[in-house]
Design an enzyme around this catalytic site. Structure first.
Site, PDB file in Angstrom:
ATOM      1  N   HIS A 217       0.351  -4.242  -4.082  1.00 54.90           N
ATOM      2  CA  HIS A 217      -0.334  -3.893  -2.833  1.00 54.90           C
ATOM      3  C   HIS A 217      -1.015  -5.110  -2.196  1.00 54.90           C
ATOM      4  CE1 HIS A 217       0.090   0.387  -3.796  1.00 54.90           C
ATOM      5  NE2 HIS A 217      -0.438   0.151  -4.987  1.00 54.90           N
TER       6      HIS A 217
ATOM      7  N   ASP B  87     -12.217  -6.084  -3.592  1.00 57.41           N
ATOM      8  CA  ASP B  87     -12.851  -5.275  -4.636  1.00 57.41           C
ATOM      9  C   ASP B  87     -12.147  -5.544  -5.976  1.00 57.41           C
ATOM     10  OD1 ASP B  87     -10.479  -4.119  -3.701  1.00 57.41           O
ATOM     11  OD2 ASP B  87     -11.155  -2.058  -3.985  1.00 57.41           O
TER      12      ASP B  87
HETATM   13  O1  LIG Z   1      -3.550   5.679  -7.831  1.00 53.16           O
HETATM   14  C1  LIG Z   1      -4.420   4.956  -7.338  1.00 53.16           C
HETATM   15  N1  LIG Z   1      -5.650   5.427  -7.079  1.00 53.16           N
HETATM   16  C2  LIG Z   1      -6.618   4.639  -6.548  1.00 53.16           C
HETATM   17  N2  LIG Z   1      -6.442   3.360  -6.231  1.00 53.16           N
HETATM   18  C3  LIG Z   1      -5.244   2.850  -6.467  1.00 53.16           C
HETATM   19  C4  LIG Z   1      -4.206   3.586  -7.021  1.00 53.16           C
HETATM   20  N3  LIG Z   1      -3.158   2.808  -7.139  1.00 53.16           N
HETATM   21  C5  LIG Z   1      -3.528   1.617  -6.663  1.00 53.16           C
HETATM   22  N4  LIG Z   1      -4.793   1.629  -6.257  1.00 53.16           N
HETATM   23  C6  LIG Z   1      -5.564   0.534  -5.660  1.00 53.16           C
HETATM   24  O2  LIG Z   1      -5.817   0.884  -4.313  1.00 53.16           O
HETATM   25  C7  LIG Z   1      -5.130   0.004  -3.423  1.00 53.16           C
HETATM   26  C8  LIG Z   1      -3.886   0.638  -2.874  1.00 53.16           C
HETATM   27  O3  LIG Z   1      -4.128   1.893  -2.423  1.00 53.16           O
HETATM   28  C9  LIG Z   1      -4.821  -1.214  -4.236  1.00 53.16           C
HETATM   29  O4  LIG Z   1      -5.834  -2.181  -4.069  1.00 53.16           O
HETATM   30  C10 LIG Z   1      -4.749  -0.711  -5.652  1.00 53.16           C
HETATM   31  O5  LIG Z   1      -5.245  -1.623  -6.584  1.00 53.16           O
END
Ligand SMILES: O=c1[nH]cnc2c1ncn2[C@@H]1O[C@H](CO)[C@@H](O)[C@H]1O
Length: 321
Positions: free
Chosen positions: A245, A13
């Site tokens: 991540h 994504d």
């Molecule tokens: O704070 C957040 N809220 C939503 N999505 C996030 C946040 N931080 C990182 N990601 C995204 O969700 C995945 C890891 O959970 C990663 O793909 C990151 O880009």
């Protein structure tokens, strides 16, 4: 003789850390990217497809097919949680890149996953970097998919730590908890890399400065889009660095020995205030009664990571011209 590279399909994504993971995969001789499949999460699916095509054009790898994934959750839910506040409205750091020239293939993501796993039985590793809808759809489409696929390495879950959407839930699992529960219990070889592990892997400001000085085309491109991701981490976590991540999950597929794992049955909470919670049963106690974890297949869950080596590999590979 060098081993044949591992065939991987990246379900993605994009997403700033997705872009890093995709470029890293293209620079990793241990793997051969045989396709990208797209999903909502950091952006809506239509934009994810556009960004996937764009990233392959930046990389000069338009030979790799992109199959568009689901626009709704496995339960046909249309109220999606999109993390544009993390990645920018365009998912790639608000850079207003030109639209890609290429188009996705006709096949859906799920159909492509099923077909490729069948075509190369036991050879295809799926690296899932977003909500797990496409993977669950592939499982529903073909009961043999779980047997045909070599492994599903997924970025998702918060094992015994707080989530990043709320204290219970990590973003990719929260995006489609029902799909995640289908995937965790399907019987495939699953390796889950949760934020309990990826929060140990940080790209610092100093690392970004080093990337900036490199002439590598991926490093140059990433430095442009990383600004928004850095601002978000500053705001949300008061840190001057970003969590890696998706690159960590990708490297878990490239070289599993960079992490250590535990094993057990994982279920996903689908209701209430803990919707999206991932709970691992470590099988250390034999319960007297039947539980929702009884007889569920065992999966691998990452516990520790060699963070310095992950960052070093990422830097080295992205700085090559
Ligand atoms: O704070 C957040 N809220 C939503 N999505 C996030 C946040 N931080 C990182 N990601 C995204 O969700 C995945 C890891 O959970 C990663 O793909 C990151 O880009």
């Amino acid at each position: 003789m060098a081993a044949e590279p591992k065939k991987i399909i990246i379900d993605t994504d994009p997403g700033i850390d997705d872009a890093m993971a995709i470029f890293l995969a293209l620079r990793s001789p241990e793997v051969e990217v045989i396709g990208l499949t797209t999903i909502y999460g950091n952006v809506y699916t239509t934009l994810a497809t556009r960004n996937a095509l764009h990233l392959l054009e930046v990389a000069g790898r338009t030979d790799i097919p992109v199959a568009e994934g689901s626009h709704v959750t496995i339960t046909k839910g249309t109220k999606l949680r999109i993390a544009d506040f993390v990645h920018g409205a365009d998912g790639l750091g608000n850079q207003n890149f030109d639209p890609p020239k290429g188009k996705p293939i006709e096949q859906s993501a799920a159909a492509f996953l099923v077909e490729q796993a069948k075509l190369h039985p036991g050879k295809v590793t799926v690296v899932a970097l977003g909500p797990l809808t496409n993977i669950a759809l592939a499982i529903e489409l073909d009961p043999e998919f779980c047997k045909n696929v070599r492994q599903i390495v997924l970025l998702g879950g918060a094992f015994s730590v707080n989530g990043n959407v709320n204290p219970a839930s990590e973003a990719n699992i929260f995006g489609d908890p029902e799909a995640a529960d289908i995937v965790f219990t399907c019987g495939a070889d699953i390796l889950a890399v949760g934020i309990n592990v990826t929060h140990q892997v940080v790209l610092t400001d100093a690392d970004r400065n080093k990337l900036m000085q490199s002439n590598g085309k991926f490093a140059q491109y990433l430095c442009k889009i990383l600004e928004v991701y850095f601002s978000y981490h500053q705001e949300a976590y008061s840190m001057r660095g970003v969590y890696l991540h998706d690159p960590t999950a990708l490297l878990a597929a490239v070289n599993p020995s960079l992490l250590t794992y535990t094993e057990g049955a994982v279920r996903v909470q689908t209701t209430g205030i803990t919707r999206g919670l991932t709970l691992l049963y470590n099988k250390q106690k034999r319960f007297g009664e039947v539980t929702e974890w009884t007889d569920k297949p065992t999966v691998k869950v990452a516990v520790t990571v060699d963070a310095p080596t992950v960052v070093k590999l990422l830097m080295e590979r992205l700085m090559e011209s």
